[in-house]
Design a protein around this motif. Structure first.
Motif, PDB file in Angstrom:
ATOM      1  N   GLY A  39       4.189  -5.607 -15.281  1.00  0.00           N
ATOM      2  CA  GLY A  39       5.279  -5.721 -14.759  1.00  0.00           C
ATOM      3  C   GLY A  39       5.907  -7.160 -14.747  1.00  0.00           C
ATOM      4  O   GLY A  39       5.333  -7.923 -14.310  1.00  0.00           O
ATOM      5  N   ALA A  40       7.070  -7.486 -14.705  1.00  0.00           N
ATOM      6  CA  ALA A  40       7.309  -9.190 -13.977  1.00  0.00           C
ATOM      7  C   ALA A  40       7.034  -9.133 -12.530  1.00  0.00           C
ATOM      8  O   ALA A  40       7.349  -9.991 -11.694  1.00  0.00           O
ATOM      9  N   ILE A  41       7.219  -7.897 -11.459  1.00  0.00           N
ATOM     10  CA  ILE A  41       6.834  -8.473 -10.849  1.00  0.00           C
ATOM     11  C   ILE A  41       5.274  -7.747 -10.690  1.00  0.00           C
ATOM     12  O   ILE A  41       4.724  -6.750 -10.972  1.00  0.00           O
ATOM     13  N   PRO A  42       4.762  -9.282  -9.995  1.00  0.00           N
ATOM     14  CA  PRO A  42       3.247  -9.039  -9.232  1.00  0.00           C
ATOM     15  C   PRO A  42       2.954  -8.127  -8.563  1.00  0.00           C
ATOM     16  O   PRO A  42       3.868  -7.651  -7.585  1.00  0.00           O
ATOM     17  N   ALA A  43       1.336  -7.947  -8.592  1.00  0.00           N
ATOM     18  CA  ALA A  43       1.084  -6.618  -8.074  1.00  0.00           C
ATOM     19  C   ALA A  43       1.176  -6.110  -6.239  1.00  0.00           C
ATOM     20  O   ALA A  43       1.468  -5.868  -5.387  1.00  0.00           O
ATOM     21  N   LYS A  44       0.990  -7.031  -5.930  1.00  0.00           N
ATOM     22  CA  LYS A  44       1.539  -8.486  -3.839  1.00  0.00           C
ATOM     23  C   LYS A  44       2.762  -7.125  -3.882  1.00  0.00           C
ATOM     24  O   LYS A  44       2.892  -6.590  -2.415  1.00  0.00           O
ATOM     25  N   ALA A  65      -2.287   4.669   1.087  1.00  0.00           N
ATOM     26  CA  ALA A  65      -2.609   3.777  -0.671  1.00  0.00           C
ATOM     27  C   ALA A  65      -2.098   2.803  -0.951  1.00  0.00           C
ATOM     28  O   ALA A  65      -2.762   2.092  -0.745  1.00  0.00           O
ATOM     29  N   HIS A  66      -0.340   2.755  -0.043  1.00  0.00           N
ATOM     30  CA  HIS A  66       0.326   1.176  -0.392  1.00  0.00           C
ATOM     31  C   HIS A  66      -0.751   0.271   0.246  1.00  0.00           C
ATOM     32  O   HIS A  66      -0.799  -1.440  -0.367  1.00  0.00           O
ATOM     33  N   THR A  67      -0.779   0.366   1.494  1.00  0.00           N
ATOM     34  CA  THR A  67      -1.373  -0.549   2.482  1.00  0.00           C
ATOM     35  C   THR A  67      -2.933  -0.929   1.602  1.00  0.00           C
ATOM     36  O   THR A  67      -3.307  -2.438   2.260  1.00  0.00           O
ATOM     37  N   ALA A  68      -3.733  -0.164   1.443  1.00  0.00           N
ATOM     38  CA  ALA A  68      -4.823  -0.111   0.912  1.00  0.00           C
ATOM     39  C   ALA A  68      -4.787  -1.857  -0.808  1.00  0.00           C
ATOM     40  O   ALA A  68      -5.244  -2.456  -0.283  1.00  0.00           O
ATOM     41  N   ASN A  69      -3.668  -0.741  -1.125  1.00  0.00           N
ATOM     42  CA  ASN A  69      -3.292  -1.748  -2.294  1.00  0.00           C
ATOM     43  C   ASN A  69      -2.480  -2.883  -2.206  1.00  0.00           C
ATOM     44  O   ASN A  69      -3.267  -4.059  -2.512  1.00  0.00           O
ATOM     45  N   ALA A  70      -2.245  -2.848  -1.397  1.00  0.00           N
ATOM     46  CA  ALA A  70      -1.340  -4.760  -1.021  1.00  0.00           C
ATOM     47  C   ALA A  70      -2.830  -5.100  -0.574  1.00  0.00           C
ATOM     48  O   ALA A  70      -2.747  -7.199  -0.586  1.00  0.00           O
ATOM     49  N   VAL A  71      -3.232  -4.995   0.845  1.00  0.00           N
ATOM     50  CA  VAL A  71      -4.925  -5.606   1.620  1.00  0.00           C
ATOM     51  C   VAL A  71      -5.597  -6.119  -0.414  1.00  0.00           C
ATOM     52  O   VAL A  71      -5.720  -7.628  -0.471  1.00  0.00           O
ATOM     53  N   ALA A  75      -2.175  -9.357  -0.139  1.00  0.00           N
ATOM     54  CA  ALA A  75      -1.386  -9.673   1.232  1.00  0.00           C
ATOM     55  C   ALA A  75      -1.870 -10.182   2.321  1.00  0.00           C
ATOM     56  O   ALA A  75      -2.558  -9.290   2.115  1.00  0.00           O
ATOM     57  N   SER A  76      -0.946 -10.439   2.760  1.00  0.00           N
ATOM     58  CA  SER A  76      -1.140 -11.181   4.616  1.00  0.00           C
ATOM     59  C   SER A  76      -1.270  -9.973   5.797  1.00  0.00           C
ATOM     60  O   SER A  76      -0.018  -9.298   5.139  1.00  0.00           O
ATOM     61  N   ARG A  77      -1.539 -10.437   6.644  1.00  0.00           N
ATOM     62  CA  ARG A  77      -0.630  -9.144   7.553  1.00  0.00           C
ATOM     63  C   ARG A  77       0.541 -10.044   7.497  1.00  0.00           C
ATOM     64  O   ARG A  77       1.479  -9.478   8.783  1.00  0.00           O
ATOM     65  N   GLU A  78       1.023 -11.166   8.169  1.00  0.00           N
ATOM     66  CA  GLU A  78       2.254 -11.462   8.319  1.00  0.00           C
ATOM     67  C   GLU A  78       3.204 -10.609   7.189  1.00  0.00           C
ATOM     68  O   GLU A  78       4.062 -10.482   7.671  1.00  0.00           O
ATOM     69  N   GLU A  79       3.160 -11.016   5.860  1.00  0.00           N
ATOM     70  CA  GLU A  79       3.477 -10.068   5.491  1.00  0.00           C
ATOM     71  C   GLU A  79       3.511  -8.868   5.212  1.00  0.00           C
ATOM     72  O   GLU A  79       5.429  -8.329   5.196  1.00  0.00           O
ATOM     73  N   LEU A  80       2.511  -8.591   5.277  1.00  0.00           N
ATOM     74  CA  LEU A  80       2.954  -6.791   5.466  1.00  0.00           C
ATOM     75  C   LEU A  80       4.624  -6.407   7.948  1.00  0.00           C
ATOM     76  O   LEU A  80       4.892  -5.765   7.402  1.00  0.00           O
TER      77      LEU A  80
END
Length: 110
Positions: A39-44, A65-71, A75-80
């Motif tokens: 998709g146009a939106i990146p996975a992160k 599930a999505h926190t694990a996928n974001a890591v 994704a960074s802790r700051e982004e989270l």
């Protein structure tokens, strides 16, 4: 995780799918579309959006599930952390928006 939720509950997913196969397939197709890699939106960012939605809907399994996928997507802790507060602000904003509705309805009843 919430005291009534258990990680082993996910083991029941195949049974749930078998019990309502048509509905499950429709859900799984929608889920696959939302989580697609091309998709146009990146996975992160898809994962951070998913976390924000999961926080507002309070879906513990989705948060997990999505926190694990974001890591995994970088994704960074700051982004989270920013995602958490963006979701909180929007959830609070929804309460204010519904408060406007309540005020109008109150005025109509007075």
């Amino acid at each position: 995780m919430h005291k009534q939720l258990h990680p082993q509950d996910m083991e029941l997913a195949p049974q749930l799918v078998r019990l309502a196969p048509q509905e499950a397939q429709a859900f799984l197709a929608l889920k696959a579309s939302a989580e697609r890699a091309d998709g146009a939106i990146p996975a992160k960012y898809r994962e951070l959006i998913s976390i924000a939605v999961a926080l507002t809907t309070q879906c513990t399994y989705c948060i997990d599930a999505h926190t694990a996928n974001a890591v995994a997507a970088g994704a960074s802790r700051e982004e989270l952390a920013e995602t958490v507060f963006i979701a909180a602000a929007l959830r609070a904003g929804a309460a204010v928006g519904h408060g406007l509705l309540a005020l109008r309805l109150f005025d109509q009843q007075s």
